[in-house]
Design a protein around this motif. Structure first.
Motif, PDB file in Angstrom:
ATOM      1  N   THR A 190       0.843  -1.192   0.000  1.00 48.40           N
ATOM      2  CA  THR A 190       0.000   0.000   0.000  1.00 48.40           C
ATOM      3  C   THR A 190       0.878   1.241   0.000  1.00 48.40           C
ATOM      4  OG1 THR A 190      -0.007   0.162   2.398  1.00 48.40           O
ATOM      5  CG2 THR A 190      -1.706  -1.229   1.389  1.00 48.40           C
ATOM      6  N   ALA A 210       0.945   3.479   2.200  1.00 52.92           N
ATOM      7  CA  ALA A 210       1.479   3.662   3.564  1.00 52.92           C
ATOM      8  C   ALA A 210       2.758   2.865   3.780  1.00 52.92           C
ATOM      9  CB  ALA A 210       0.423   3.240   4.581  1.00 52.92           C
ATOM     10  N   ASP A 211       2.890   1.729   3.093  1.00 52.11           N
ATOM     11  CA  ASP A 211       4.108   0.926   3.260  1.00 52.11           C
ATOM     12  C   ASP A 211       5.354   1.685   2.844  1.00 52.11           C
ATOM     13  OD1 ASP A 211       2.399  -2.129   2.223  1.00 52.11           O
ATOM     14  OD2 ASP A 211       2.914  -1.400   4.245  1.00 52.11           O
ATOM     15  N   ASP A 264       5.910   4.879   3.518  1.00 53.10           N
ATOM     16  CA  ASP A 264       6.215   5.996   4.422  1.00 53.10           C
ATOM     17  C   ASP A 264       7.590   5.849   5.043  1.00 53.10           C
ATOM     18  OD1 ASP A 264       2.778   6.420   5.649  1.00 53.10           O
ATOM     19  OD2 ASP A 264       3.813   7.076   3.824  1.00 53.10           O
ATOM     20  N   ARG A 268      11.312   7.879  -2.375  1.00 54.68           N
ATOM     21  CA  ARG A 268      10.000   7.280  -2.162  1.00 54.68           C
ATOM     22  C   ARG A 268       9.236   7.229  -3.465  1.00 54.68           C
ATOM     23  NH1 ARG A 268       6.286  10.507   0.704  1.00 54.68           N
ATOM     24  NH2 ARG A 268       8.134  11.125   1.889  1.00 54.68           N
TER      25      ARG A 268
END
Lengths: 210, 155, 748
Positions: free
Chosen positions: A39, A41-42, A44, A52
């Motif tokens: 996801t 969020a993974d 972050d 990123r």
């Protein structure tokens, strides 16, 4: 080795000209099975925005380079089929408008949705990606730059790419391929979210040479 | 569902997902279109949908709704289509089972490319299988209709 | 009935016989009355011939039409002999009945075995018409002949139409000997190089009637779920969801076959519905647990090793000349190689299908069958009816290649029709998956060949060991080794000059159903022998053409002693009529290599092979060029065949083209494999066959002009092709392919 370099290497791992998804990392990113997409969020844990962004694209590339997707982004005149990416049989060719030739148009056989008992995969507007969108034999860096380039992506803005990835019906087929075909990892919705996050972090591309 | 078949309006009251092949054969009794594989691999079931070749064994009837279907029976009233005549002159068929599909595919090709090259013929006909081995004569018959020279061919 | 316009009367009438236009009930006529000179209203001198009072001549085709052109040839041959006007002839397809003699359309035999009897039949009719006319004119019969539906008195040129003499002729005795045949040169029809196809218009307009085209009002369709493994059966099943599919009417348990398999149906569960689509959907909704039975441990890969081990060991000797051991001991050079060919599937374009209806005391079947009499016997036995209450109507076949000579699919239809009862018509439709997975495959084989060469490169000893699953095992489940007679297909009828020869049959137990596939064991024997001779040539750095001629030896007819065998079944022919003729084999090699400009081989990649099969001789040259994606492409091919006297040259050329293409298909793509007893392949996606791009633009065909008795035509073109292709690929790439399918080794 500095963490950022590790992540950079991880983000572009697996794209040395081979059609392999980036290697599932053994460190910073959460380990996932081959059919699961990470996801947003993974990612972050990747502090540097550029790194990123590239890592997010690396995750998207697990979908792009999956045979369900890349089979119709050939670098020649014939689509591929199956997990081993064999040449399409019955033999078909691209044709002048990327949708076959008389008698053997894509829609001669492919319908607007999967035919279960007769096994033929289908989705609306089944056709080949144009040659400028060829992904077979390209590195993920090269694929990334092609996707971003309005001259080679059908004139799309980044927002339109996000919309396309998350909602297009033909793209959707990759996760619902019918019969016993292995779908692309994750879901289209996750893929759309990753695409949005990639754009939001600057839509950076891994190096083309890797 | 209303479909025009060989120029005649028909109303089909069947499962919309039924492949057109079975509607043609079982419901309408048009048995010229053949079942050879059921998975769009062999071409024996080729018909025209608004002039485009489609494989009836995988085309749901609903796709033809409001459109025009032509089967081998509708290609001509009496076998007089140039492809049918060429097929007879060159004695193309052996068992004959695949030939309706071969002719329908060839007709779709010639409608777009009246003078196809060898490569174009092979590309368009690549999906039609013949187990009896009439391929060389199929090529010759198409070239005969197209009026292109046939330096290869049989008969 | 809607008729196509502009249909010639002959074609129209023929069309009535061949198949009916859509919407018309197929006729179930009474069989033609036997050769009875008092046949009401006409002359019926032979079961295949009837001339009506108005002269209309009906000729019966008692063999199945599956693309070999028998319906276009046999009636013409008989009609030529009678002296008909082709426009006055009606062709009727025979139902299965012993009175027609052998109707098993198999083994390339329809002309070869019955040529004389067809000509005699036609001659008898002509003799009777001539006798009647001669009597009326008061002239000698010898001064008369027939032509174009007239009797002609040659000296005065007087004529009488058949219609004017047929009644008188029918009162005369039917000749049964001393037949007066026309000179061969007078048989105009069969010599016509442009003889039309009897059913051509029907094929190209979609009005030709194949098995699945037979329709009745309220007919039902059945699709059967058969056990995936031979010898398996239903352990338990639930039909609830199947019966809930709209259109499904009934679910029926099929009878369980017991070994030996013969041509028994396969068992399983049938779903009967009001449409094919509903039946297919219904079958997919069945919930079946199978007991796979004893063959569930069968795996092709492991079996391949078993076959190779078998041919590396000792077999039963069936051909023995001289002493190969001594010769090998002193050989200057030894060449040896092993060849493997998997099971092959016939895969005719028309999947199996049969229509049946059964009332109390009577059964009728319509099927694209190669063997209607065997069907009749099996159906009668199943239904416990006398055979004369069972009618087997033969439709056109969309290809046969041997698959449709088995009765399994016909008996299935009769069984279901019986279960439904009351004359309910039912069509049992096989899907392509059914066809691929439940086959009577061509035998799987391994062979080992060894040759001893002297210092001049001559072959002094030839040792051939062959292991293949014999078809006999389908009839006798104790049979696990090919018999001597099986080796007649390319092993014991091979002309060899070597003074020392041995051929052995090695063990190969069956775990599958095995049957005939166009040229049968010749496919793999010719592949091995044809490749091996090429390997000998390359071992000697010699011209393969010269080596072929050396290995065969000089022109001669070989005796049993020279062949080294006690007897030679010779495809049912005597060695007197059809000897093993090395001269005829040499001749086709010489002709085909000349056609291919063999001596001008530099810069080209050519492959040569030849073979004798079905007492005919065929030789093939294939030319290949490189292909950037698929390694090679066949750009040219030549085939020469000596089949003795041929009938209908035009169809023989088409058999040469088609047989060559089928040989290419077998070599490149052929192969049915099994895992845990079940066939791996399912449809044309993985049971691949040659497509248009696999064949060259022209296949150059040559028929040797001959006055020898007719040989087989349908199968002989196939066997030499595999080796010719392999030899050409070797010439191009240096890679020797000893195993089919080549696509596997070449990854294409």
């Amino acid at each position: 080795m500095p963490m950022r370099w590790v992540l950079f290497v991880l983000a572009v791992a697996g794209c040395g000209g081979k059609q392999q998804p980036p290697t599932v990392d053994r460190g910073a990113l959460r380990a996932v099975g081959p059919s699961e997409l990470r996801t947003v969020a993974d990612f972050d844990v990747v502090g540097d925005r550029g790194a990123r962004s590239r890592a997010l694209f690396g995750e998207m590339a697990r979908v792009l380079t999956h045979p369900r997707c890349i089979n119709c982004h050939p670098n020649g005149d014939s689509p591929h089929q199956r997990m081993a990416m064999e040449l399409h049989d019955p033999p078909v060719v691209r044709g002048p408008a990327d949708n076959g030739v008389p008698g053997m148009e894509c829609t001669t056989c492919h319908q607007d949705r999967n035919q279960e008992l007769t096994r033929v995969p289908g989705a609306p507007k089944w056709h080949l990606a144009p040659l400028e969108m060829a992904w077979v034999g390209r590195s993920i860096g090269q694929i990334c730059n092609q996707i971003k380039d309005p001259n080679r992506n059908g004139g799309k803005t980044l927002e339109q790419i996000v919309e396309h990835n998350g909602h297009d019906e033909l793209v959707a087929w990759g996760w619902n391929p019918g019969a016993d075909r292995e779908p692309a990892p994750g879901t289209q919705s996750q893929f759309g979210a990753l695409s949005a996050a990639w754009v939001e972090t600057g839509a950076e591309c891994p190096e083309e040479s890797r | 569902m209303k479909i025009k078949i060989n120029g005649v309006d028909k109303t089909l009251d069947v499962d919309p997902e039924m492949p057109l092949l079975w509607a043609l054969r079982d419901v309408l009794g048009l048995t010229g279109t053949k079942y050879g594989c059921g998975e769009a691999l062999c071409g024996a079931c080729t018909v025209h949908l608004d002039g485009h070749a489609v494989r009836a064994c995988v085309t749901p009837v609903r796709r033809a709704e409001g459109r025009a279907v032509t089967t081998i029976e509708g290609l001509s009233a009496d076998g007089s289509h140039p492809l049918q005549q060429a097929w007879l002159e060159l004695r193309v068929p052996q068992c004959g089972f695949c030939q309706a599909g071969q002719i329908m595919t060839a007709a779709a090709l010639l409608a777009v490319k009246p003078k196809p090259s060898d490569a174009e013929i092979d590309q368009s006909m690549a999906g039609n299988i013949c187990r009896c081995g009439t391929y060389t004569r199929i090529r010759s018959a198409i070239k005969k209709v197209a009026g292109v020279p046939d330096d290869g061919g049989n008969q | 009935m809607t008729l196509p316009l502009k249909l010639s009367r002959r074609a129209f009438l023929a069309g009535l016989g061949a198949g009916l236009a859509v919407g018309v009930m197929p006729r179930v006529g009474r069989a033609q009355s036997p050769s009875d000179k008092k046949a009401a209203g006409g002359l019926a001198p032979h079961v295949l011939i009837h001339i009506a009072l108005d002269g209309t001549t009906t000729i019966v085709c008692h063999r199945s039409e599956m693309g070999q052109g028998i319906r276009s040839s046999l009636p013409i041959l008989i009609g030529d002999e009678i002296g008909v006007d082709p426009k006055r002839v009606v062709v009727r397809q025979a139902e299965g009945d012993k009175k027609y003699g052998d109707q098993n359309t198999d083994g390339s035999s329809s002309i070869r075995e019955q040529y004389d009897s067809y000509r005699n039949a036609g001659a008898a009719a002509r003799m009777m018409l001539v006798a009647a006319a001669a009597k009326r004119w008061k002239v000698k019969p010898e001064s008369c002949t027939t032509e174009n539906h007239f009797v002609l008195h040659r000296p005065t040129k007087r004529t009488l139409a058949f219609a004017d003499v047929v009644e008188a002729a029918s009162k005369l005795p039917v000749p049964n000997k001393d037949f007066v045949l026309r000179p061969f040169s007078e048989l105009k029809g069969i010599a016509d190089p442009k003889l039309p196809l009897l059913d051509g218009l029907a094929y190209v307009t979609g009005t030709a009637q194949f098995g699945a085209d037979v329709r009745f009002p309220d007919m039902l369709t059945a699709v059967i779920a058969r056990p995936p493994v031979v010898g398996g059966k239903v352990a338990r099943y639930d039909a609830k969801r199947a019966l809930a599919v709209p259109g499904v009417r009934k679910v029926i348990e099929m009878p369980v076959p017991k070994p030996p398999w013969l041509f028994q149906p396969w068992g399983g569960i049938a779903v009967v519905a009001d449409s094919t689509w509903a039946a297919i959907k219904g079958r997919a909704a069945l919930d079946i647990t199978w007991d796979h039975g004893p063959n569930a441990s069968y795996n092709s890969d492991a079996y391949r090793e078993e076959l190779l081990a078998s041919v590396r060991g000792k077999g039963t000797t069936h051909r023995d000349v001289g002493n190969i051991d001594t010769a090998f001991a002193v050989a200057a050079k030894t060449v040896e190689a092993e060849y493997v060919v998997p099971h092959l599937s016939q895969m005719p374009m028309e999947p199996l299908v049969a229509v049946a209806r059964v009332t109390k005391g009577q059964a009728e079947v319509w099927a694209p069958t190669q063997n209607p009499q065997a069907n009749r016997t099996s159906v009668a036995a199943l239904l416990e009816l006398p055979e004369d209450k069972v009618t087997i109507n033969v439709t056109l076949l969309g290809g046969g290649f041997g698959r449709k000579s088995k009765s399994d699919f016909v008996v299935e239809a009769a069984f279901i029709a019986k279960e439904l009862g009351d004359g309910q018509a039912v069509r049992v439709q096989w899907t392509r998956e059914d066809d691929v997975k439940h086959g009577y495959y061509n035998a799987v084989s391994a062979q080992r060949l060894r040759a001893a060469l002297d210092d001049k490169g001559a072959v002094t000893a030839w040792h051939h060991k062959t292991a293949f699953t014999p078809i006999g095992g389908t009839f006798n489940d104790k049979l696990d080794t090919p018999a001597a007679d099986d080796l007649m297909q390319g092993v014991t009828d091979l002309a060899l000059a070597a003074p020392n020869v041995r051929a052995e049959a090695c063990k190969a137990p069956l775990h599958t159903r095995v049957g005939w596939y166009r040229s049968v064991y010749n496919i793999f024997h010719a592949f091995a022998v044809g490749s091996f001779i090429d390997e000998i040539a390359h071992a000697r750095s010699a011209d393969p053409r010269e080596v072929w001629l050396d290995v065969i030896g000089p022109a001669r007819k070989m005796s049993l002693a020279e062949l080294g065998i006690p007897k030679q079944p010779n495809y049912g022919e005597t060695l007197d009529k059809h000897p093993v003729d090395a001269g005829r084999l040499r001749n086709v090699i010489e002709r085909v290599t000349k056609m291919a400009s063999w001596s001008n081989r530099k810069g080209r990649a050519l492959g040569l092979a030849a073979h004798r099969s079905f007492v005919a001789y065929s030789a093939v040259v294939v030319s290949v060029v490189p292909d950037p994606v698929r390694v090679f492409r066949i750009d040219d091919a030549w085939i020469s065949m000596d089949a003795g006297i041929v009938v209908n040259q035009e169809r023989v050329h088409s058999q040469l083209e088609g047989g060559l293409i089928m040989g290419i298909s077998n070599a490149l793509y052929g192969g049915a494999t099994m895992t845990n007893g079940a066939t791996d392949q399912s449809n044309f996606r993985d049971a691949r066959v040659a497509r248009i791009r696999d064949v060259p633009h022209r296949i150059h065909t040559d028929i040797v002009a001959s006055t020898e008795p007719p040989s087989g035509v349908g199968e002989p073109p196939v066997p030499p092709v595999g080796a010719a292709v392999a030899n050409a690929i070797f010439a191009l790439t240096g890679k020797r392919l000893r195993e089919m399918p080549f696509a596997k080794a070449l990854k294409i």
